[in-house]
Design an enzyme around this catalytic site. Structure first.
Site, PDB file in Angstrom:
ATOM      1  N   TYR A 269     -40.980 -58.008 -25.320  1.00 44.54           N
ATOM      2  CA  TYR A 269     -39.873 -57.191 -24.838  1.00 44.54           C
ATOM      3  C   TYR A 269     -38.806 -56.966 -25.906  1.00 44.54           C
ATOM      4  O   TYR A 269     -38.024 -56.028 -25.805  1.00 44.54           O
ATOM      5  CB  TYR A 269     -39.196 -57.854 -23.633  1.00 44.54           C
ATOM      6  CG  TYR A 269     -39.867 -57.591 -22.308  1.00 44.54           C
ATOM      7  CD1 TYR A 269     -41.206 -57.905 -22.104  1.00 44.54           C
ATOM      8  CD2 TYR A 269     -39.151 -57.046 -21.257  1.00 44.54           C
ATOM      9  CE1 TYR A 269     -41.803 -57.683 -20.875  1.00 44.54           C
ATOM     10  CE2 TYR A 269     -39.739 -56.825 -20.031  1.00 44.54           C
ATOM     11  CZ  TYR A 269     -41.070 -57.143 -19.855  1.00 44.54           C
ATOM     12  OH  TYR A 269     -41.659 -56.917 -18.630  1.00 44.54           O
TER      13      TYR A 269
ATOM     14  N   ASP B  64     -55.444 -64.974 -17.821  1.00 38.67           N
ATOM     15  CA  ASP B  64     -56.398 -64.224 -16.981  1.00 38.67           C
ATOM     16  C   ASP B  64     -56.879 -65.091 -15.826  1.00 38.67           C
ATOM     17  O   ASP B  64     -56.972 -64.653 -14.678  1.00 38.67           O
ATOM     18  CB  ASP B  64     -57.559 -63.645 -17.809  1.00 38.67           C
ATOM     19  CG  ASP B  64     -58.162 -64.625 -18.796  1.00 38.67           C
ATOM     20  OD1 ASP B  64     -57.633 -65.745 -18.951  1.00 38.67           O
ATOM     21  OD2 ASP B  64     -59.180 -64.276 -19.434  1.00 38.67           O
TER      22      ASP B  64
ATOM     23  N   ASP C 136     -44.997 -60.353 -10.088  1.00 33.85           N
ATOM     24  CA  ASP C 136     -45.289 -59.271  -9.128  1.00 33.85           C
ATOM     25  C   ASP C 136     -46.547 -59.613  -8.338  1.00 33.85           C
ATOM     26  O   ASP C 136     -46.616 -59.388  -7.125  1.00 33.85           O
ATOM     27  CB  ASP C 136     -45.523 -57.931  -9.851  1.00 33.85           C
ATOM     28  CG  ASP C 136     -44.262 -57.076  -9.899  1.00 33.85           C
ATOM     29  OD1 ASP C 136     -43.167 -57.652 -10.080  1.00 33.85           O
ATOM     30  OD2 ASP C 136     -44.358 -55.841  -9.760  1.00 33.85           O
TER      31      ASP C 136
HETATM   32  C1  IPM Z   1     -38.534 -57.364 -13.751  1.00 34.39           C
HETATM   33  C2  IPM Z   1     -38.683 -55.893 -14.026  1.00 34.39           C
HETATM   34  C3  IPM Z   1     -38.138 -55.580 -15.416  1.00 34.39           C
HETATM   35  C4  IPM Z   1     -38.931 -56.415 -16.405  1.00 34.39           C
HETATM   36  C5  IPM Z   1     -38.175 -54.096 -15.808  1.00 34.39           C
HETATM   37  C6  IPM Z   1     -37.434 -53.227 -14.824  1.00 34.39           C
HETATM   38  C7  IPM Z   1     -37.657 -53.879 -17.197  1.00 34.39           C
HETATM   39  O1  IPM Z   1     -40.007 -55.506 -13.893  1.00 34.39           O
HETATM   40  O2  IPM Z   1     -37.399 -57.882 -13.748  1.00 34.39           O
HETATM   41  O3  IPM Z   1     -39.547 -58.035 -13.517  1.00 34.39           O
HETATM   42  O4  IPM Z   1     -40.014 -56.029 -16.829  1.00 34.39           O
HETATM   43  O5  IPM Z   1     -38.445 -57.491 -16.761  1.00 34.39           O
HETATM   44 MG    MG Z   2     -41.293 -57.031 -13.187  1.00 28.89          MG
END
Ligand code: IPM
Ligand code: MG
Length: 370
Positions: A141, A223, A251
């Site tokens: 990132y 994975d 997620d």
């Molecule tokens: C999260 C989100 C963010 C990330 C995005 C919106 C940049 O997906 O907080 O998980 O990837 O960190």
């Molecule tokens: Mg996210």
């Protein structure tokens, strides 16, 4: 108690759920006699529209002068075609970096009343209770270079995965400390069969583990971790991993609880205010329709009370209210099932506030008879 809270609603449903969380905090302040001062700041797409920047300096200043930060969500189709330094997400990454929010805690816990909202079978998700500890200020990132380029005269691109050892050790250390207060197991997730960064990650986890003989350490390839999260999520207690793996796995883990709309997170700083935000995004598809689930944001506010202000009783009052409202069959559309009462965002907030004040009334009666 008197506290200053920076509030950055952001975009889309971020604005709606933040409003809900503030109402709940105001109810808590009234009930427990605290004074919360809210200072609002712009971030994301709405900040771009107003100031030309996804994170104006003023917002960072507001955060730095506060005791904690609440953030809604950023992003939306209106800003998708912007150059990368003018995307809403850039504001989020910058505030994480500016405030040194190195550790993002994402608890995943099971709500019995929501077992049907998950696509997974009840026996798989029952009693699931773990925390993903995501490194938040390093890795892909933030690595430089990150740009379009050419290679041998042809179009190419580069992103950089960079970590200093110290960034790895401090997050793993935090995971071990957290595990000590829980079921004493750390799963360190990496891709050590391929990536050099993961080999340093794994080595560092081993070193730190030597200081915590009472905590079990296990390594898992990312994975495989993606598969285990669905196959047997009960095996996890504390999962620690680098920034991007943590983004993806959290997620995935959210479906265990039924909806992304249920999951709060806490981002801890090295040296300044912590930031609390739901895991979900700005959900442009339902923004402005009063349909968003405010619970992830409200639970994030509860985490703020507990972790930043030490207000355990107040945090528990919010968490209990959420559970009671769900147990009573109230739902927002993301977690709705047939036969449930589907509420709008504002109705859900009102139910949760009412539940907090009900508890308060009951405890006053009990107090009077004690
Ligand atoms: C999260 C989100 C963010 C990330 C995005 C919106 C940049 O997906 O907080 O998980 O990837 O960190
Ligand atoms: Mg996210």
């Amino acid at each position: 108690m008197k506290k200053k809270i920076a509030v950055l609603p952001g975009d889309g449903i971020g604005k709606e759920v933040t409003r809900g969380a503030i109402e709940v905090l105001e109810a808590v302040a009234e009930r427990y006699d605290h004074l919360f001062q809210f200072q609002y700041g712009e971030i994301g797409g709405s900040a771009i529209d107003k100031t030309g920047s996804p994170l104006p300096d003023e917002t960072t200043e507001i955060c730095r002068s506060s005791d904690a930060v609440l953030l809604g969500a950023v992003g939306g189709p209106a800003w998708d075609d912007q150059p990368s330094n003018l995307r809403p997400e850039r504001g989020l990454l910058k505030i994480r970096k500016d405030l040194n929010l190195y550790a993002n805690l994402r608890p995943i816990s099971y709500y019995a009343s929501l077992s049907e909202a998950s696509p997974l079978r009840k026996e798989i998700i029952e009693e699931v209770d773990f925390v993903i500890v995501r490194e938040l200020t390093g890795g892909l990132y933030f690595g430089k270079p990150s740009e379009r380029t050419t290679y041998k005269g042809k179009e190419a691109v580069i992103d950089t995965l960079f970590y200093q050892k110290e960034e790895i050790s401090r997050i793993i250390e935090l995971a071990f400390q957290l595990a000590r207060s829980r079921r004493k197991k750390v799963t360190s997730v990496d891709k050590a069969n391929v990536l050099e960064s993961s080999r340093l990650w794994r080595e560092t986890a081993e070193e730190i583990s030597a200081k915590y003989p009472d905590v079990e350490l296990e390594h898992m390839l990312v994975d495989n971790a993606a598969m285990q999260l669905i196959r047997n999520p009960k095996q996890f207690d504390v999962v620690v991993t680098e920034n991007m793996f943590g983004d993806i796995l959290s997620d995935e883990a959210s479906v265990l609880t039924g909806s992304l709309g249920m999951l709060p997170s806490a981002s801890l700083s090295i040296n300044g205010p912590n930031l609390y935000e739901p895991i979900h995004g700005s959900a442009p598809d339902i923004a402005g329709t009063n349909a968003a689930n405010p619970i992830a944001m409200i639970l994030s506010a509860a985490s703020m009370l507990r972790l930043s202000f030490g207000l355990t009783e107040e945090a528990e009052a919010i968490e209990r209210a959420v559970k009671d409202v769900l147990d009573s069959g109230f739902r927002t559309s993301d977690i709705s099932k047939t036969g449930a009462r589907t509420l709008t965002t504002t109705e859900m907030v009102a139910e949760i506030k009412a539940a907090i004040l009900d508890q308060a009334a009951i405890s006053d009666i009990m107090g009077a008879y004690a």
